[in-house]
Design a protein around this motif. Structure first.
Motif, PDB file in Angstrom:
ATOM      1  N   SER A 217      76.430  20.277  35.265  1.00 55.41           N
ATOM      2  CA  SER A 217      76.192  19.100  34.424  1.00 55.41           C
ATOM      3  C   SER A 217      74.719  18.880  34.130  1.00 55.41           C
ATOM      4  O   SER A 217      74.361  18.355  33.069  1.00 55.41           O
ATOM      5  N   LYS A 219      73.047  16.740  35.577  1.00 53.85           N
ATOM      6  CA  LYS A 219      72.829  15.298  35.696  1.00 53.85           C
ATOM      7  C   LYS A 219      72.314  14.894  37.073  1.00 53.85           C
ATOM      8  O   LYS A 219      71.996  13.736  37.304  1.00 53.85           O
ATOM      9  N   ILE A 223      75.763  12.054  39.263  1.00 47.82           N
ATOM     10  CA  ILE A 223      77.009  12.261  38.519  1.00 47.82           C
ATOM     11  C   ILE A 223      78.227  12.064  39.426  1.00 47.82           C
ATOM     12  O   ILE A 223      79.340  11.781  38.946  1.00 47.82           O
ATOM     13  N   ASN A 265      79.563  15.752  26.789  1.00 50.76           N
ATOM     14  CA  ASN A 265      78.154  15.807  27.171  1.00 50.76           C
ATOM     15  C   ASN A 265      77.915  15.276  28.587  1.00 50.76           C
ATOM     16  O   ASN A 265      76.883  14.672  28.867  1.00 50.76           O
ATOM     17  N   TRP A 266      78.891  15.508  29.469  1.00 49.23           N
ATOM     18  CA  TRP A 266      78.789  15.081  30.854  1.00 49.23           C
ATOM     19  C   TRP A 266      78.470  13.584  30.943  1.00 49.23           C
ATOM     20  O   TRP A 266      77.678  13.139  31.761  1.00 49.23           O
ATOM     21  N   GLU A 267      79.079  12.819  30.043  1.00 47.53           N
ATOM     22  CA  GLU A 267      78.847  11.378  29.985  1.00 47.53           C
ATOM     23  C   GLU A 267      79.282  10.721  31.294  1.00 47.53           C
ATOM     24  O   GLU A 267      80.338  11.039  31.845  1.00 47.53           O
ATOM     25  N   THR A 268      78.460   9.804  31.808  1.00 49.14           N
ATOM     26  CA  THR A 268      78.797   9.086  33.039  1.00 49.14           C
ATOM     27  C   THR A 268      79.021   7.603  32.802  1.00 49.14           C
ATOM     28  O   THR A 268      79.341   6.867  33.732  1.00 49.14           O
TER      29      THR A 268
END
Length: 320
Positions: A217, A219, A223, A265-268
């Motif tokens: 990710s 992130k 994440i 988009n590996w949104e959290t």
């Protein structure tokens, strides 16, 4: 008695009864056996109608007839606590010395709405505006849809037995089949979600899998903070697409999750993800079935499928 007819033979009980915060407080103060007293009180109320009188004499009779470790004084204190927690209406208790609530009355009158006649001799006890007569004198209420006026109307509850001489059997059978199908699908989804929840916990407790998620990710470890809730969004995505059959194993779930999350988009931010889910629901419900044009959502799904395939290949090359 407020009604000239008998009460209910049974009453519904919320499946979250024991998780209710008000009941939890009662259990904390009086112990688990207090729930038996509460249910006994509900039974007494519904047996006679939508309320029951409560005073010192009735309390003593109730305590003596109900075999419990609680003394008369404890039960009286318990009833007072139920009033304070608004399980029973405080105004009705203090002014008229009765046990009732708006929820109880809604339940009772919903169950008896198709009964032929309802005489309400104590309108001051009512908490439901629709049931309050225009005057305080006893008055018969005859529902416009009562079985007395239309014998073909069947009661939604088993409180009223109506003889329907002519029934469209084909429509009835079709309706039963539809309900059966819906029930089976709901049970299937519940079973799948339970299995998916088990996989989620196994994945989140797997340090190697978590490390792979952090690495792919980009992130960072943050994440993982919302990972479980985001996985639940992925569950809804699968169900909305009717793609449950594509998830047969935990490995399928992992690769599908990676592809879907990568596409997003590996949104959290859960609000963004749930907003996208709501858009899918709206589009799915409102779009005419005859329209063949590919929607934006469908295009996104196609991209997600390709991303899922790519993620699956990556997973094969780098096993978790």
């Amino acid at each position: 008695m407020a009604l000239s007819i008998k009460g209910l033979q049974y009453f519904p009980l919320d499946v979250n009864f024991f998780e209710n915060n008000k009941i939890a407080i009662i259990i904390s103060d009086y112990g688990l056996e207090a729930t038996a007293v509460v249910l006994k009180l509900f039974s007494q109320i519904y047996k006679s109608g939508y309320y029951m009188d409560w005073n010192e004499k009735i309390g003593k009779i109730f305590s003596a007839s109900f075999h419990t470790k609680y003394s008369y004084a404890t039960i009286m204190n318990l009833v007072n606590s139920l009033v304070e927690e608004d399980i029973f209406n405080k105004k009705m208790y203090e002014e008229y010395h009765i046990l009732t609530s708006e929820k109880i009355q809604n339940c009772y009158f919903s169950a008896t709405v198709r009964r032929k006649k309802q005489k309400i001799s104590n309108p001051e006890y009512l908490l439901i505006a629709d049931m309050i007569p225009s005057s305080t004198t006893p008055k018969e209420h005859l529902n416009d849809n009562s079985v007395d006026k239309n014998p073909k109307i069947a009661c939604n509850f088993e409180q009223s037995i109506v003889d329907e001489s002519k029934v469209d059997k084909s429509k009835g059978k079709e309706s039963i089949n539809n309900h059966t199908h819906i029930a089976r699908e709901s049970e299937k989804i519940r079973s799948l979600k339970a299995e998916w929840d088990q996989w989620k916990m196994e994945m989140l407790n797997d340090e190697d899998w978590c490390a792979t998620l952090v690495r792919y990710s980009g992130k960072g470890i943050l994440i993982l903070h919302n990972a479980y809730e985001i996985m639940k969004c992925f569950d809804d995505y699968i169900i909305l697409r009717s793609s449950e059959n594509t998830i047969q194993t935990k490995k399928d779930y992992q690769s599908g999750l990676f592809g879907w999350w990568r596409y997003n988009n590996w949104e959290t931010d859960l609000q963004i993800l749930t907003g996208a889910k709501a858009a899918m629901i709206e589009n799915k419900c409102s779009a005419p079935r005859t329209v063949q044009k590919t929607s934006k959502i469908e295009e996104a799904m196609a991209v997600a499928e390709r991303a899922s395939e790519m993620a699956y290949q990556l997973m094969q090359q780098n096993p978790l």
